[in-house]
Enzyme design. Structure first.
Site: not given
Ligand code: IMP
Length: 419
Positions: A12, A15, A40, A220
């Protein structure tokens, strides 16, 4: 130029947004590990997209997206994602390639994940069946996407896997899976997915030969890595830079740059160590409506920036550049803390301990920075950031050990500042 982008913290890190920005420079975007446990979020104009399996490069009309061999695919969820995008005018045909050797996630994986999460010592997973699907891969009993090209074999294997797993599920005392229903669902999904299948290793190498530029997008973050994270409170894949090679078939020496993405503070969802956790920060962010999971909507645990963690992430990933996101989250604070060392039983540590039980005993040693106390979310040039914000960012990069290249002050594409 081939770039790997990975999270330097617990996932988180924002990205999705940085991937979206970097996609502008490349031709191909590749997902290499994880599954639909990822979420995402990308905002384009007034539209918000949450992507779970498909690389966010799909939102750029001329880019090709690849789901590599290292990913585990829930076929029904993937079809849902494809159809959701197509409905909103995003074309996927001919632009999305799926590795025939990616492993599949089935309902029994999800039920096993849920059953294990009800026991003592739960991980706090997303309950998407990720761990059990990777377990089957490693145990060499999994089904792969390419199996859908041989429907009779697929049916036979699925029947056997369901029978075996129903036995395990019964031992947990929970629900079991109906073969006929599951097979029908997966056969319907297979019909839609078959045209997307490819030998992605060969396709990627042919594209490299044509000088196509690639972005390998991580899901991740470093401390959720199965090898380098806070085991067992991790996900089941290699979320660090090496995962880009094993999850795609592109060798390490063909990668040119690793970009590390990190928040200007720290967050984590699920159980496990978070040495800089602060209720005060959590209350602040949740009160602002931020830091809720994109995927599960769980409130994230929040803490101060942890440079011990990001320094270790630098060792494992070898960042050439850093992208710091969510700077604007700290705008209202008069003082901002950064963890520069851990103290465990009177000893100072520069790197995190190996055993997760020792992580819990770590007391952060903080350096305090004065806050800039002004709104950075409308700023569109790095030089226009308040001096204190730039000093803070410089300290994060120095402590991590890599140069700062990108700063994000909001979800929109243009809220991205280049250093
Ligand atoms: P799993 O990947 O669902 O097995 O969950 C294992 C751990 O990884 C849990 O702590 C999850 O909260 C965490 N996790 C998995 N995917 C993400 C993600 O995309 N962002 C943040 N945490 C994640």
């Amino acid at each position: 130029m081939n770039t790997i982008l990975v999270g330097a913290q617990w996932g988180d890190e924002g990205k999705g947004k940085i991937i979206d920005v970097l996609t502008g420079e490349v031709d191909v975007v590749v997902r290499c590990q994880g599954g639909n446990n990822a979420g995402h979020t990308v905002e384009v104009g007034k539209e918000k997209f949450v992507l779970q399996l498909i690389p966010s490069g799909i939102l750029w009309p001329k880019k090709t997206c690849v789901i590599g061999n290292g990913v585990v695919i829930d076929m029904v969820a993937l079809v849902g994602e494809i159809q959701g995008l197509e409905k909103r005018g995003v074309k996927t045909k001919g632009r999305l390639l799926l590795s025939e050797t990616a492993h599949l996630v089935f309902p029994y994986h999800k039920l096993l994940d849920e059953a294990r999460e009800q026991r003592k010592g739960k991980i706090g997973t997303t309950k998407r069946g990720i761990g059990p699907a990777y377990s089957d891969k490693v145990a060499r009993v999994g089904l792969r996407l390419g199996d859908i090209l041989k429907p009779a074999l697929f049916k036979e294997k699925l029947k056997e896997r369901i029978a075996t797993n129903n036995g395990v599920l019964k031992a947990f005392g929970g629900k079991t899976v109906d073969f006929a229903k599951t097979h029908a669902e997966y056969e319907a999904a297979a019909k839609i997915l078959r045209p997307y299948l490819a030998n992605t290793v060969v396709w990627l190498h042919e594209s490299l030969a044509k000088k196509k530029k690639m972005l390998f997008e991580g899901a991740q973050g470093t401390f959720l890595d199965i090898d380098f994270g806070t085991y067992p409170y991790v996900t089941s894949s290699n979320t660090t830079a090496g995962g880009a090679s094993t999850g795609s078939g592109i060798p390490p020496h063909r990668m040119d740059r690793v970009v590390g993405c990190m928040k200007a503070y720290t967050t984590r969802v699920g159980e496990g160590a978070l040495p800089t956790e602060s209720d005060e920060l959590g209350d602040l962010f949740h009160g602002m409506g931020r830091e809720f999971g994109a995927n599960t909507r769980r409130p994230r645990r929040c803490g101060w920036f942890d440079a011990v963690a990001t320094g270790y992430a630098q060792l494992v990933n070898g960042f050439d550049e850093l992208a710091v996101t969510n700077l604007d989250g700290l705008d209202s604070l008069s003082e901002i803390k950064v963890c520069v060392a851990y103290e465990v039983r009177g000893k100072r540590l520069k790197y995190p301990p190996v055993d997760f039980r020792d992580w819990d005993a770590c007391k952060p040693v903080y350096r305090t920075f004065k806050g800039w106390k002004s709104d950075t979310s409308k700023i569109r040039s790095y030089k226009k950031l308040p001096l204190r914000a730039r000093e803070y960012l410089k300290a994060l990069a120095d402590l991590t050990g890599a140069p700062l290249k990108i700063v994000s002050v909001g979800a929109q594409r243009d809220a991205t500042l280049f250093v």
